[in-house]
Design a protein around this motif. Structure first.
Motif, mmCIF file in Angstrom:
data_model
loop_
_atom_site.group_PDB
_atom_site.id
_atom_site.type_symbol
_atom_site.label_atom_id
_atom_site.label_comp_id
_atom_site.label_asym_id
_atom_site.label_seq_id
_atom_site.Cartn_x
_atom_site.Cartn_y
_atom_site.Cartn_z
ATOM 1 N N TRP A 71 0.841 -1.201 0.000
ATOM 2 C CA TRP A 71 0.000 0.000 0.000
ATOM 3 C C TRP A 71 0.879 1.255 0.000
ATOM 4 O O TRP A 71 0.646 2.182 -0.759
ATOM 5 C CB TRP A 71 -0.928 -0.012 1.222
ATOM 6 N N PHE A 72 1.904 1.271 0.884
ATOM 7 C CA PHE A 72 2.807 2.416 0.946
ATOM 8 C C PHE A 72 3.593 2.592 -0.350
ATOM 9 O O PHE A 72 3.837 3.722 -0.781
ATOM 10 C CB PHE A 72 3.752 2.310 2.148
ATOM 11 N N LEU A 73 3.968 1.470 -0.980
ATOM 12 C CA LEU A 73 4.634 1.566 -2.289
ATOM 13 C C LEU A 73 3.731 2.267 -3.294
ATOM 14 O O LEU A 73 4.176 3.142 -4.034
ATOM 15 C CB LEU A 73 4.971 0.171 -2.819
ATOM 16 N N GLY A 74 2.471 1.858 -3.321
ATOM 17 C CA GLY A 74 1.537 2.470 -4.255
ATOM 18 C C GLY A 74 1.230 3.913 -3.933
ATOM 19 O O GLY A 74 1.091 4.755 -4.832
ATOM 20 N N ARG A 99 -6.290 0.942 -12.272
ATOM 21 C CA ARG A 99 -6.102 2.190 -11.525
ATOM 22 C C ARG A 99 -7.006 3.300 -12.046
ATOM 23 O O ARG A 99 -7.552 4.093 -11.289
ATOM 24 C CB ARG A 99 -4.634 2.607 -11.615
ATOM 25 N N GLY A 100 -7.159 3.334 -13.352
ATOM 26 C CA GLY A 100 -7.948 4.400 -13.948
ATOM 27 C C GLY A 100 -9.450 4.180 -13.924
ATOM 28 O O GLY A 100 -10.216 5.122 -14.056
ATOM 29 N N THR A 101 -9.889 2.937 -13.750
ATOM 30 C CA THR A 101 -11.321 2.653 -13.904
ATOM 31 C C THR A 101 -11.984 2.028 -12.673
ATOM 32 O O THR A 101 -13.176 1.756 -12.705
ATOM 33 C CB THR A 101 -11.545 1.689 -15.081
ATOM 34 N N THR A 102 -11.237 1.816 -11.599
ATOM 35 C CA THR A 102 -11.774 1.060 -10.472
ATOM 36 C C THR A 102 -12.041 1.958 -9.273
ATOM 37 O O THR A 102 -11.195 2.748 -8.874
ATOM 38 C CB THR A 102 -10.780 -0.054 -10.077
ATOM 39 N N LEU A 128 -2.198 -1.241 -5.885
ATOM 40 C CA LEU A 128 -3.337 -0.507 -6.429
ATOM 41 C C LEU A 128 -4.092 0.233 -5.329
ATOM 42 O O LEU A 128 -4.499 1.381 -5.511
ATOM 43 C CB LEU A 128 -4.280 -1.470 -7.158
ATOM 44 N N SER A 129 -4.251 -0.416 -4.175
ATOM 45 C CA SER A 129 -4.954 0.214 -3.052
ATOM 46 C C SER A 129 -4.268 1.499 -2.615
ATOM 47 O O SER A 129 -4.924 2.509 -2.355
ATOM 48 C CB SER A 129 -5.036 -0.747 -1.870
ATOM 49 N N GLY A 130 -2.948 1.461 -2.542
ATOM 50 C CA GLY A 130 -2.209 2.673 -2.179
ATOM 51 C C GLY A 130 -2.258 3.725 -3.267
ATOM 52 O O GLY A 130 -2.480 4.903 -2.995
ATOM 53 N N ALA A 131 -2.056 3.284 -4.524
ATOM 54 C CA ALA A 131 -2.055 4.242 -5.640
ATOM 55 C C ALA A 131 -3.411 4.914 -5.801
ATOM 56 O O ALA A 131 -3.487 6.077 -6.203
ATOM 57 C CB ALA A 131 -1.660 3.522 -6.932
ATOM 58 N N ALA A 132 -4.483 4.186 -5.475
ATOM 59 C CA ALA A 132 -5.833 4.752 -5.597
ATOM 60 C C ALA A 132 -6.257 5.489 -4.330
ATOM 61 O O ALA A 132 -7.345 6.058 -4.286
ATOM 62 C CB ALA A 132 -6.822 3.642 -5.910
ATOM 63 N N GLY A 133 -5.435 5.463 -3.284
ATOM 64 C CA GLY A 133 -5.738 6.192 -2.070
ATOM 65 C C GLY A 133 -6.826 5.571 -1.206
ATOM 66 O O GLY A 133 -7.533 6.273 -0.490
ATOM 67 N N VAL A 134 -6.953 4.235 -1.251
ATOM 68 C CA VAL A 134 -7.917 3.555 -0.380
ATOM 69 C C VAL A 134 -7.514 3.822 1.073
ATOM 70 O O VAL A 134 -6.322 3.799 1.407
ATOM 71 C CB VAL A 134 -7.933 2.038 -0.671
#
Length: 196
Positions: A71-74, A99-102, A128-134
């Protein structure tokens, strides 16, 4: 190369330091490693059935911590670290599409299905969770449930059925878990779109 990596991972089960290796493999599987921790967990639990629950606990904790690292990596190092790792595994294009559609709720569903059945691979979903800011706390709670359910269910199967269940776990459990994950995803989207 993948077969050698798999064989090396299995060989770790016979070492005195097997518990440490289980923790390391479970940790890195959730963020960057190709081989699932089950490969090490199964032979260890069969060799020492009295430690099966302990191994499930170790694998769960390490896997959740590895997921947090993913998560931190993302979240903090997507461009510098996560993107090259995903590119190395050939997952960058599918990741960028996800990443762009979820949405965040879909990502949490993917976290649960990947935690239970490796669909999609857990490392992709944690990054993906980190990159999307979950939300990190929601992410951690979901990871504990998903990874704990997987390892403790495997521990229960091994405690109840022992060595005879190993072939079933290695060959068919992944397929059944994948089918259950696919049904869960289909139900989620059916409810989401019919209620929209």
């Amino acid at each position: 190369m993948l077969r050698r990596l798999y064989d090396w991972t299995i060989s770790l089960a016979a070492r005195k330091s097997a518990e440490y290796w289980l923790a390391i493999i479970a940790f890195v599987e959730s963020s960057v490693f190709l081989i699932p921790a089950d490969v090490l967990f199964l032979p260890m639990a069969l060799a020492k059935p009295n430690k099966t629950w302990r191994y499930a606990f170790i694998a769960t904790v390490a896997s959740v911590l590895g997921g947090i690292a993913g998560w931190f990596l993302g979240y903090y190092a997507y461009e510098a670290v996560a993107k090259p790792v995903l590119e190395l595994y050939g997952k960058l294009d599918s990741f960028e599409h996800l990443r762009g559609t979820t949405s965040a709720d879909t990502i949490l569903l993917l976290l649960i299905t990947s935690g239970l059945a490796h669909l999609p691979p857990i490392k992709v979903v944690t990054i993906l969770s980190g990159a999307a800011g979950v939300n990190i706390w929601l992410f951690i709670a979901s990871a504990i449930v998903a990874r704990g359910a997987r390892f403790f269910f495997l521990a229960w199967l091994l405690k109840r059925y022992g060595e005879p269940i190993r072939d079933f776990i290695e060959k068919r459990l992944g397929m059944l878990a994948g089918l259950a994950a696919a049904i869960l995803i289909a139900l989620f989207f059916a409810v989401k779109y019919f209620n929209a």
